[in-house]
Design an enzyme around this catalytic site. Structure first.
Site, PDB file in Angstrom:
ATOM      1  CB  THR A 130      -0.906   0.016   1.252  1.00 30.57           C
ATOM      2  OG1 THR A 130      -1.574   1.279   1.370  1.00 30.57           O
ATOM      3  CG2 THR A 130      -0.085  -0.180   2.523  1.00 30.57           C
ATOM      4  CG  ASP A 131      -1.066   4.991  -1.135  1.00 27.46           C
ATOM      5  OD1 ASP A 131      -1.686   4.393  -0.216  1.00 27.46           O
ATOM      6  OD2 ASP A 131      -1.619   5.845  -1.857  1.00 27.46           O
ATOM      7  CD  GLU A 132      -3.440   3.525   4.363  1.00 22.74           C
ATOM      8  OE1 GLU A 132      -3.306   3.659   5.599  1.00 22.74           O
ATOM      9  OE2 GLU A 132      -4.494   3.110   3.844  1.00 22.74           O
ATOM     10  CE1 TYR A 157      -2.913  -2.495   5.705  1.00 17.17           C
ATOM     11  CE2 TYR A 157      -3.222  -0.166   5.234  1.00 17.17           C
ATOM     12  CZ  TYR A 157      -3.063  -1.461   4.796  1.00 17.17           C
ATOM     13  OH  TYR A 157      -3.050  -1.741   3.454  1.00 17.17           O
ATOM     14  CE  LYS A 161       0.523  -4.673   3.006  1.00 13.29           C
ATOM     15  NZ  LYS A 161       0.381  -6.069   2.476  1.00 13.29           N
TER      16      LYS A 161
END
Length: 349
Positions: A130-132, A157, A161
């Site tokens: 993810t870009d998060e 989260y 990741k």
């Protein structure tokens, strides 16, 4: 190819499963069937002779070794993950166990299998992220995430990741495991589990409930139609350079408030209320703790190296999504009874 796809009964994973089968690949769908998974997502391919399902948890190394040995995949697409930021705030342990320990188990099972087969050069381990992991961007539209952006995760989260991404890169550098990585922007589309913003807005609107927007709704996301994402993932698996990462974005930045107003306008058109607009139901609620201000992806690498761009605009994709939810109440109605759906999460910070 024969693909081992983890998390293939989830939102993004099932889109990859359906597209892979449509393109003639064989698929082994490995999924633990936790709360956000639904086998109805892959019902359209369940009887296909090229499809097999294995209910297993990526935290269970013994099960993973058995599945690798039984199915002998040519490649792994690792999508299985806990993914809801609000749930990670309330209960981070599941995110550490699944996203970090589970990814470690997948890497070790894949490495053992790859080594036992003589380290074939065409094997691939594709890790989907993810870009998060990159943190939060300023408002300046010229500033976007690239593949070299420093990691700066802000939620449990995102941190879990980020940890999994680092493990995948380490297994490539240390053991030579042939990997590719992708980091995507916010997905939306058919089969989206009804706890995320887009399905929440659609289903609450239809039910006459408030449409909750965190804070003032100014948080910006880059929105990617899930079927475009699946197409990009299969392309990276096939053509991506080993050890390389690719950012996948929809090139569709919208603030949360803008997104909700767009959804309301589509619903006003497709299923108008007796009086007024669905936008009358918008309600501003207390913001999420540590809510990142903006995500935006620079997709230059995947565009220039692999020739990929999204096929739909945000307006086209949102209309397709609303149409799908209007036509598939039998899919989403039972899911609303699952644990935590319809209640405010992420408030325990």
């Amino acid at each position: 190819m024969k693909l081992l796809i983890t998390g293939g009964a989830g939102f993004i994973g099932s889109a990859v499963v359906r597209l892979a089968i449509a393109r003639g690949h064989s698929v082994v769908n490995l999924d633990a069937l936790t709360y956000a998974a639904c086998l109805d997502n892959v019902a359209s391919v369940a009887s296909n002779p090229n499809y097999a399902f294995e209910q297993a948890d990526i935290r269970d190394r013994v099960a993973l070794d058995r599945i690798f040995a039984a199915h002998r995949p040519d490649a792994v697409m690792h999508l299985a993950a806990e993914s809801h930021v609000d749930r990670s705030i309330d209960g981070p342990a599941d995110f550490i166990a699944t996203n970090i320990t589970g990814t470690f188990n997948m890497l070790e099972a894949a490495r053992a299998y790859w080594t036992a087969r003589g380290k074939p050069a065409d094997f691939r381990f594709h890790h989907i992220s993810t870009d998060e992991v990159f943190g939060s961007l300023p408002a300046d539209p010229a500033v976007k995430f690239t593949e070299t952006t420093a990691y700066d995760p802000r939620s449990p989260y995102a941190a879990s990741k980020a940890g999994s991404d680092h493990l995948v890169r380490a297994w490539h550098e240390t053991y030579g495991l042939p990997v590719v990585l992708t980091n995507c922007s916010n997905n939306y589309g058919p089969y989206h589990f009804p706890e995320k913003l887009v399905p929440v807005v659609i289903l609450n609107a239809l039910a006459g409930k408030p449409l909750p927007i965190y804070g003032d709704g100014s948080n910006v996301r880059d929105w990617l139609y899930v079927e475009d994402h699946a197409d990009a993932l299969l392309l990276v698996l096939d053509k991506g350079a080993l050890g390389r990462s690719y950012n996948i974005g929809g090139e569709n930045e919208r603030s949360n408030l803008e997104l909700v107003h767009t959804l309301c306008a589509i619903l006003d058109d497709l299923r108008p209320k007796a009086a007024g607009s669905y936008s009358d139901q918008i309600s501003f609620v207390t913001d999420r703790p540590g809510h990142d201000a903006r995500y935006a992806i620079d997709p230059s690498r995947i565009r220039d190296e692999l020739g990929w761009r999204p096929s739909v605009t945000i307006d086209q994709g949102l209309r397709l999504t609303v149409q799908w939810y209007l036509a598939n109440e039998s899919w989403w109605r039972p899911l609303q009874a699952r644990q935590g759906v319809g209640t405010r999460l992420g408030t325990k910070a």
